[in-house]
Design a protein around this motif. Structure first.
Motif, PDB file in Angstrom:
ATOM      1  N   THR A 245      67.976  -2.488  73.266  1.00 23.70           N
ATOM      2  CA  THR A 245      68.639  -1.188  73.203  1.00 23.70           C
ATOM      3  C   THR A 245      68.043  -0.310  72.104  1.00 23.70           C
ATOM      4  O   THR A 245      68.263   0.897  72.092  1.00 23.70           O
ATOM      5  CB  THR A 245      70.146  -1.366  72.964  1.00 23.70           C
ATOM      6  N   PHE A 246      67.352  -0.916  71.170  1.00 19.88           N
ATOM      7  CA  PHE A 246      66.624  -0.204  70.108  1.00 19.88           C
ATOM      8  C   PHE A 246      65.397  -1.050  69.802  1.00 19.88           C
ATOM      9  O   PHE A 246      65.486  -2.280  69.688  1.00 19.88           O
ATOM     10  CB  PHE A 246      67.493  -0.042  68.863  1.00 19.88           C
ATOM     11  N   TYR A 247      64.247  -0.388  69.640  1.00 17.41           N
ATOM     12  CA  TYR A 247      63.009  -1.135  69.404  1.00 17.41           C
ATOM     13  C   TYR A 247      62.049  -0.217  68.670  1.00 17.41           C
ATOM     14  O   TYR A 247      61.572   0.767  69.223  1.00 17.41           O
ATOM     15  CB  TYR A 247      62.406  -1.564  70.742  1.00 17.41           C
ATOM     16  N   ASP A 248      61.783  -0.518  67.414  1.00 17.46           N
ATOM     17  CA  ASP A 248      60.810   0.263  66.647  1.00 17.46           C
ATOM     18  C   ASP A 248      59.865  -0.709  65.950  1.00 17.46           C
ATOM     19  O   ASP A 248      60.277  -1.459  65.056  1.00 17.46           O
ATOM     20  CB  ASP A 248      61.501   1.166  65.631  1.00 17.46           C
ATOM     21  N   ASP A 249      58.611  -0.719  66.394  1.00 18.83           N
ATOM     22  CA  ASP A 249      57.610  -1.583  65.768  1.00 18.83           C
ATOM     23  C   ASP A 249      56.700  -0.804  64.824  1.00 18.83           C
ATOM     24  O   ASP A 249      55.694  -1.319  64.356  1.00 18.83           O
ATOM     25  CB  ASP A 249      56.793  -2.334  66.812  1.00 18.83           C
TER      26      ASP A 249
END
Length: 281
Positions: free
Chosen positions: A69-73
């Protein structure tokens, strides 16, 4: 971030961090400031209400990987617009400035730098861009080490007489053995509500030596905390488990009564390194 039971004013509450039952009172939050490249915070008029439903903004323009639901790499060379700064603390040595957060080579760096007689660092949150009620929240991070350094990965909301907080990672990153043992080898986890909190502390290795994954699994009947996928503490008081959507917050503070003051040995340019932050339902 961990806070003791000193309530912030009924404007957008900030947060207070606490060592646990019987611990000294750390600084409490002031109304939400806007980030300033000069390091000086100014008050905004953002609402302090506890959100009733998660915003739909995601941290990237491309589709989220399946299951997230949230993904920041932190790829690219700039922060996602999901990350803003809404919270401030009283009683610490630093101010906040957007210049202290940078993305490079797939890593977010939040850097604490000396500024005159104090420090300037940064806090990032998703208060107005993304929130979620319940789920799994993970971050892979490498902590700094130095007197008075105070990194944290947490969630918080307050307003309308309500308050909810979950601290997934909070560490006083003092050298091992300093600050009466409240040092970089002691991981703090906290669940906080109006008028109370419960804490779990895990003693282990020097957490500044390598990257580690800090995670929380938040459900209606439990809040379980993990270090490198090993459960280290579980909160099961259903009456006090937060039940409102919460944002993600990550920051590096300096000083305060709980982590102790900086000194001449505190490294100028110490950085909290964040490889990625992710959430699932």
């Amino acid at each position: 971030m961990r806070i003791v039971a000193i309530l912030a004013a009924l404007v957008l509450a900030g947060v207070v961090l606490a060592l646990g039952s019987g611990g000294p009172a750390p600084p409490h939050l002031t109304p939400p400031p806007a980030a300033s490249d000069s390091g000086n915070a100014t008050t905004t008029s953002a609402s302090d209400a506890v959100p009733s439903a998660p915003p739909t903004t995601t941290p990237r323009l491309t589709p989220l990987p399946s299951g997230y639901t949230f993904y920041d790499d932190f790829d690219g060379d700039a922060l996602s617009p999901s990350w803003i700064q809404h919270f401030d603390f009283d009683g610490i040595e630093n101010t906040w400035a957007s210049s202290q957060a940078a993305v490079k080579d797939g890593v977010l760096s939040i850097t604490a730098s000396r500024a005159g007689d104090g420090w300037v660092s940064q806090l990032l949150d998703t208060k107005t861009t993304w929130t979620q009620r319940y789920g799994r929240f993970d971050a892979r991070m490498k902590l700094p080490r130095g007197k008075g350094l105070w990194p944290a990965f947490w969630s918080y909301a307050a307003g309308n007489g309500r308050e909810a907080e979950i601290d997934t990672m909070e560490v006083c990153a003092n050298p091992v053995g300093a600050n009466d043992g409240n040092d970089v080898s002691l991981l703090h986890n906290t669940v906080r509500w109006v008028g109370g909190q419960d804490d779990g502390d895990t003693r282990g290795e020097d957490l500044s030596l390598d990257f580690h994954v800090y995670a929380v699994d938040w459900r209606p009947d439990h809040v379980a905390f993990f270090l490198d996928d090993r459960e280290v503490w579980r909160f099961i008081d259903r009456e006090h488990i937060p039940d409102v959507p919460l944002p993600l917050i990550v920051n590096l503070a300096v000083g305060g009564s709980w982590c102790g003051p900086s000194d001449a040995t505190t490294p100028d340019g110490a950085a909290l390194l964040v490889d990625w932050i992710r959430a699932r339902e």
